[in-house]
Motif scaffolding. Structure first.
Motif, PDB file in Angstrom:
ATOM      1  N   SER A  99      75.118  44.477  45.284  1.00 33.28           N
ATOM      2  CA  SER A  99      73.837  44.831  44.665  1.00 33.28           C
ATOM      3  C   SER A  99      72.741  44.006  45.314  1.00 33.28           C
ATOM      4  N   LYS A 100      71.830  44.688  46.002  1.00 36.93           N
ATOM      5  CA  LYS A 100      70.746  43.966  46.666  1.00 36.93           C
ATOM      6  C   LYS A 100      69.820  43.335  45.630  1.00 36.93           C
ATOM      7  N   ALA A 101      69.683  43.998  44.465  1.00 35.10           N
ATOM      8  CA  ALA A 101      68.839  43.438  43.411  1.00 35.10           C
ATOM      9  C   ALA A 101      69.439  42.131  42.895  1.00 35.10           C
ATOM     10  N   GLN A 137      56.771  48.900  55.038  1.00 38.27           N
ATOM     11  CA  GLN A 137      57.516  48.461  53.854  1.00 38.27           C
ATOM     12  C   GLN A 137      58.996  48.736  54.119  1.00 38.27           C
ATOM     13  N   VAL A 138      59.857  47.897  53.565  1.00 35.42           N
ATOM     14  CA  VAL A 138      61.299  48.067  53.778  1.00 35.42           C
ATOM     15  C   VAL A 138      61.927  48.579  52.484  1.00 35.42           C
ATOM     16  N   ILE A 139      62.614  49.710  52.584  1.00 37.27           N
ATOM     17  CA  ILE A 139      63.179  50.354  51.392  1.00 37.27           C
ATOM     18  C   ILE A 139      64.688  50.333  51.496  1.00 37.27           C
ATOM     19  N   LYS A 140      65.341  49.763  50.468  1.00 37.66           N
ATOM     20  CA  LYS A 140      66.797  49.578  50.529  1.00 37.66           C
ATOM     21  C   LYS A 140      67.481  50.159  49.301  1.00 37.66           C
ATOM     22  N   ALA A 141      68.518  50.943  49.537  1.00 35.86           N
ATOM     23  CA  ALA A 141      69.377  51.365  48.428  1.00 35.86           C
ATOM     24  C   ALA A 141      70.026  50.110  47.859  1.00 35.86           C
ATOM     25  N   GLY A 149      71.755  52.005  54.470  1.00 34.55           N
ATOM     26  CA  GLY A 149      70.851  52.266  53.350  1.00 34.55           C
ATOM     27  C   GLY A 149      69.511  51.563  53.436  1.00 34.55           C
ATOM     28  N   VAL A 150      69.039  51.298  54.670  1.00 30.07           N
ATOM     29  CA  VAL A 150      67.767  50.586  54.821  1.00 30.07           C
ATOM     30  C   VAL A 150      66.814  51.416  55.672  1.00 30.07           C
ATOM     31  N   VAL A 151      65.581  51.615  55.166  1.00 29.66           N
ATOM     32  CA  VAL A 151      64.587  52.347  55.951  1.00 29.66           C
ATOM     33  C   VAL A 151      63.350  51.474  56.087  1.00 29.66           C
ATOM     34  N   ILE A 181      62.385  47.363  47.179  1.00 37.24           N
ATOM     35  CA  ILE A 181      61.325  47.556  48.188  1.00 37.24           C
ATOM     36  C   ILE A 181      60.827  46.175  48.566  1.00 37.24           C
ATOM     37  N   GLU A 182      60.871  45.869  49.862  1.00 39.06           N
ATOM     38  CA  GLU A 182      60.499  44.504  50.225  1.00 39.06           C
ATOM     39  C   GLU A 182      59.573  44.411  51.407  1.00 39.06           C
ATOM     40  N   GLU A 183      58.988  43.245  51.493  1.00 39.64           N
ATOM     41  CA  GLU A 183      58.062  42.887  52.563  1.00 39.64           C
ATOM     42  C   GLU A 183      58.779  43.001  53.916  1.00 39.64           C
ATOM     43  N   PHE A 184      58.087  43.461  54.926  1.00 40.07           N
ATOM     44  CA  PHE A 184      58.638  43.528  56.283  1.00 40.07           C
ATOM     45  C   PHE A 184      58.524  42.147  56.918  1.00 40.07           C
ATOM     46  N   LEU A 185      59.655  41.635  57.393  1.00 42.97           N
ATOM     47  CA  LEU A 185      59.659  40.315  58.017  1.00 42.97           C
ATOM     48  C   LEU A 185      59.593  40.455  59.528  1.00 42.97           C
ATOM     49  N   GLN A 186      58.712  39.674  60.131  1.00 44.51           N
ATOM     50  CA  GLN A 186      58.565  39.706  61.580  1.00 44.51           C
ATOM     51  C   GLN A 186      59.354  38.546  62.172  1.00 44.51           C
ATOM     52  N   TRP A 188      63.009  37.406  64.864  1.00 44.65           N
ATOM     53  CA  TRP A 188      64.227  37.881  65.535  1.00 44.65           C
ATOM     54  C   TRP A 188      65.432  37.547  64.665  1.00 44.65           C
ATOM     55  N   GLU A 189      66.476  38.387  64.835  1.00 48.93           N
ATOM     56  CA  GLU A 189      67.603  38.324  63.900  1.00 48.93           C
ATOM     57  C   GLU A 189      68.811  37.614  64.475  1.00 48.93           C
ATOM     58  N   THR A 190      69.503  36.928  63.596  1.00 52.14           N
ATOM     59  CA  THR A 190      70.780  36.332  63.957  1.00 52.14           C
ATOM     60  C   THR A 190      71.615  36.244  62.681  1.00 52.14           C
ATOM     61  N   HIS A 210      73.532  44.221  66.858  1.00 49.74           N
ATOM     62  CA  HIS A 210      72.503  45.145  67.347  1.00 49.74           C
ATOM     63  C   HIS A 210      72.637  46.398  66.506  1.00 49.74           C
ATOM     64  N   LYS A 211      71.828  46.507  65.448  1.00 49.54           N
ATOM     65  CA  LYS A 211      72.056  47.580  64.471  1.00 49.54           C
ATOM     66  C   LYS A 211      71.537  48.952  64.867  1.00 49.54           C
ATOM     67  N   PRO A 212      70.366  49.059  65.494  1.00 50.93           N
ATOM     68  CA  PRO A 212      69.903  50.414  65.835  1.00 50.93           C
ATOM     69  C   PRO A 212      70.818  51.076  66.875  1.00 50.93           C
ATOM     70  N   VAL A 277      66.398  34.978  54.695  1.00 52.23           N
ATOM     71  CA  VAL A 277      67.584  35.816  54.540  1.00 52.23           C
ATOM     72  C   VAL A 277      67.185  37.287  54.468  1.00 52.23           C
ATOM     73  N   VAL A 278      67.787  38.099  55.339  1.00 54.79           N
ATOM     74  CA  VAL A 278      67.625  39.548  55.270  1.00 54.79           C
ATOM     75  C   VAL A 278      68.664  40.124  54.324  1.00 54.79           C
ATOM     76  N   GLU A 279      69.881  39.627  54.427  1.00 53.78           N
ATOM     77  CA  GLU A 279      70.940  40.081  53.520  1.00 53.78           C
ATOM     78  C   GLU A 279      72.080  39.089  53.518  1.00 53.78           C
ATOM     79  N   PHE A 280      72.826  39.099  52.404  1.00 50.31           N
ATOM     80  CA  PHE A 280      74.118  38.423  52.361  1.00 50.31           C
ATOM     81  C   PHE A 280      75.198  39.492  52.365  1.00 50.31           C
TER      82      PHE A 280
HETATM   83  P1  AMP Z   1      70.325  45.126  55.891  1.00 46.54           P
HETATM   84  O1  AMP Z   1      71.343  46.216  55.689  1.00 46.54           O
HETATM   85  O2  AMP Z   1      69.688  44.632  54.665  1.00 46.54           O
HETATM   86  O3  AMP Z   1      70.847  44.038  56.799  1.00 46.54           O
HETATM   87  O4  AMP Z   1      69.192  45.774  56.805  1.00 46.54           O
HETATM   88  C1  AMP Z   1      69.473  46.421  58.016  1.00 46.54           C
HETATM   89  C2  AMP Z   1      68.472  46.030  59.064  1.00 46.54           C
HETATM   90  O5  AMP Z   1      67.154  46.397  58.654  1.00 46.54           O
HETATM   91  C3  AMP Z   1      68.395  44.529  59.292  1.00 46.54           C
HETATM   92  O6  AMP Z   1      69.343  44.083  60.193  1.00 46.54           O
HETATM   93  C4  AMP Z   1      66.981  44.381  59.824  1.00 46.54           C
HETATM   94  O7  AMP Z   1      66.923  44.704  61.192  1.00 46.54           O
HETATM   95  C5  AMP Z   1      66.217  45.407  59.061  1.00 46.54           C
HETATM   96  N1  AMP Z   1      65.581  44.810  57.887  1.00 46.54           N
HETATM   97  C6  AMP Z   1      66.100  44.716  56.655  1.00 46.54           C
HETATM   98  N2  AMP Z   1      65.239  44.081  55.820  1.00 46.54           N
HETATM   99  C7  AMP Z   1      64.156  43.784  56.553  1.00 46.54           C
HETATM  100  C8  AMP Z   1      62.911  43.128  56.274  1.00 46.54           C
HETATM  101  N3  AMP Z   1      62.601  42.694  55.058  1.00 46.54           N
HETATM  102  N4  AMP Z   1      62.032  42.977  57.290  1.00 46.54           N
HETATM  103  C9  AMP Z   1      62.318  43.433  58.518  1.00 46.54           C
HETATM  104  N5  AMP Z   1      63.463  44.061  58.844  1.00 46.54           N
HETATM  105  C10 AMP Z   1      64.377  44.237  57.884  1.00 46.54           C
END
Ligand code: AMP
Ligand code: GLY
Length: 416
Positions: A99-101, A137-141, A149-151, A181-186, A188-190, A210-212, A277-280
């Motif tokens: 649950s992302k919430a 804006q970042v929209i997540k199921a 589930g992330v747009v 729904i969350e703020e877009f973070l600028q 690089w990812e690791t 490399h997700k895309p 943190v983008v996700e756990f």
């Molecule tokens: P997640 O499944 O939450 O890891 O999201 C998939 C991908 O969407 C992440 O690896 C990021 O590239 C992108 N993403 C998710 N949340 C954000 C955010 N708040 N800001 C920018 N990119 C995000």
């Protein structure tokens, strides 16, 4: 030497099985896949009760759970209650991914840096919020959606159509009835994993997924199209990641009565303000595991025992020199509806190894059976060499419709 049952059937579980095998352990994998048969005994899919019976019948010493779904379904609670040694979080603790919430709430309460967010259960409320929001804006199921589930919506129209497909059309089933729904973070990812006994933890090398789908990070999000490790430029953040992220999150989960034990994955955005943190995830990442475990020179069985005995702070992780790169070969159509049953041809002369994921058997040959078919992994003394050799091996593999990215590990060479 010990007997281990790995739960799962993808490239991650193949890499986990190989890691145990490297230290002389005997490994069973359920449901596994036919591509793993040289490295482990493949056991057909079992329910929880059958798993417990198998553990008793085959005198298995340890169960290691790879994917999130059985964890979210409570496999650890079930096996633990029957006295079985199993590595992974309980159902309550696995909510950090399920649950992302829930995850955002834990992060907020533990002061972990993450994107500002709002949670919506109602389409109309979410739509009116997005009308007046700034973009992107970042929209997540809220629930599990296999990494899809992330747009990232660039404007209101995109945001509304994402919301409608999640909340009204239920493209992710019940996972999308609630959205974050969350703020877009600028930045690089690791990503990085922690092995934790609930209180103490040790962190691994950093890696990068490399997700895309397409080169240059274009196209739709996938479960991951490739990865490399270690990400040396992330090292300078290790202290902060441990003190500002893992330590407080584990503390709050303990205080909440859902102590987290097992492998905790932190997906990070390195922003101007440092790591956020983008996700756990409640398990090893896939395909990150396919580059992290081949470099891990410490026995995963000993690490697992230390998690179970609550002495993970006695463990020191040793890492091989050099770099690992893994490139995913995916089926035509993935991450949408994809082709299946295509014969896989592998020429002689591979220099490195393949971790198999979505494969099946047809007579003597392997055929494609999933979206991500296999991960071609090379280890070498430099990142460039590892990348070159991974692509050289990949050029010896063919199946109809095969897709892969050409730039895994390429963009960050400048940071090394
Ligand atoms: P997640 O499944 O939450 O890891 O999201 C998939 C991908 O969407 C992440 O690896 C990021 O590239 C992108 N993403 C998710 N949340 C954000 C955010 N708040 N800001 C920018 N990119 C995000
Ligand atoms: N590679 C990202 C994940 O495992 O969710």
């Amino acid at each position: 030497m010990s007997k281990i049952l790995v739960i799962g059937g993808g490239g991650r579980e193949h890499a986990i099985a190989c890691s145990f095998k490297r230290f002389g352990h005997t490994t069973f994998v359920s449901p596994g896949n036919p591509g793993m048969e040289n490295d482990a005994t493949v056991v057909p899919k079992m329910d929880f009760k059958e798993t417990a019976d198998f553990v008793k019948d085959y005198a298995i010493d340890l169960v290691f759970v790879g994917p999130e779904q059985p964890l979210a379904d409570g496999i650890v609670d079930f096996l633990q209650a029957r006295g079985i040694d199993v590595v992974g979080p309980t159902k309550a603790a696995a909510r950090i991914e399920g649950s992302k919430a829930f995850a955002k709430d834990i992060m907020q309460r533990s002061g972990v840096p993450t994107a500002a967010y709002k949670v919506f259960d109602c389409l109309d409320d979410a739509t009116s919020y997005l009308k007046s929001a700034g973009y992107p804006q970042v929209i997540k199921a809220d629930g599990l959606a296999a990494g899809k589930g992330v747009v990232i919506a660039q404007d209101y129209d995109e945001a509304r159509s994402a919301l409608e497909s999640m909340m009204r059309d239920k493209v992710f089933g019940e996972s999308g009835s609630r959205v974050v729904i969350e703020e877009f973070l600028q930045g690089w990812e690791t990503s990085v994993f922690a092995f934790t006994d609930g209180q103490h933890f040790v962190t691994t090398i950093f890696s990068q997924d490399h997700k895309p789908l397409l080169d240059g990070d274009k196209g739709p999000n996938t479960g991951g199209m490739g990865a490399y490790a270690p990400v040396r430029s992330a090292e300078k953040y290790r202290d902060r990641v441990e003190k500002e992220i893992f330590e407080p999150v584990l503390r709050v989960m303990r205080e909440e009565g859902c102590e987290y034990r097992g492998v905790l994955y932190a997906g990070l955005m390195i922003t101007e303000d440092g790591p956020k943190v983008v996700e756990f995830n409640c398990r090893f990442g896939d395909p990150e595991t396919e580059v992290v475990l081949p470099l891990l020179d410490t026995d995963l069985f000993e690490i697992s025992q230390a998690i179970l005995d609550r002495r993970i702070d006695d463990i020191e992780l040793n890492w091989g020199a050099g770099y690992a790169v893994t490139v995913v070969a995916a089926s035509g159509g993935y991450p949408g509806k994809y082709m299946k049953n295509k014969l896989i041809q592998i020429d002689d002369g591979l220099r490195h190894r393949i971790y198999f994921a979505g494969v099946g058997r047809d007579g003597d040959g392997l055929v494609t059976a999933g979206g991500r078919v296999m991960m071609v992994t090379a280890l070498a003394s430099t990142l460039d060499k590892a990348r070159e050799e991974a692509y050289e091996d990949l050029s010896r593999i063919r199946f109809e419709g095969m897709q892969f990215r050409n730039d895994i590990g390429a963009k960050d060479s400048r940071n090394l």
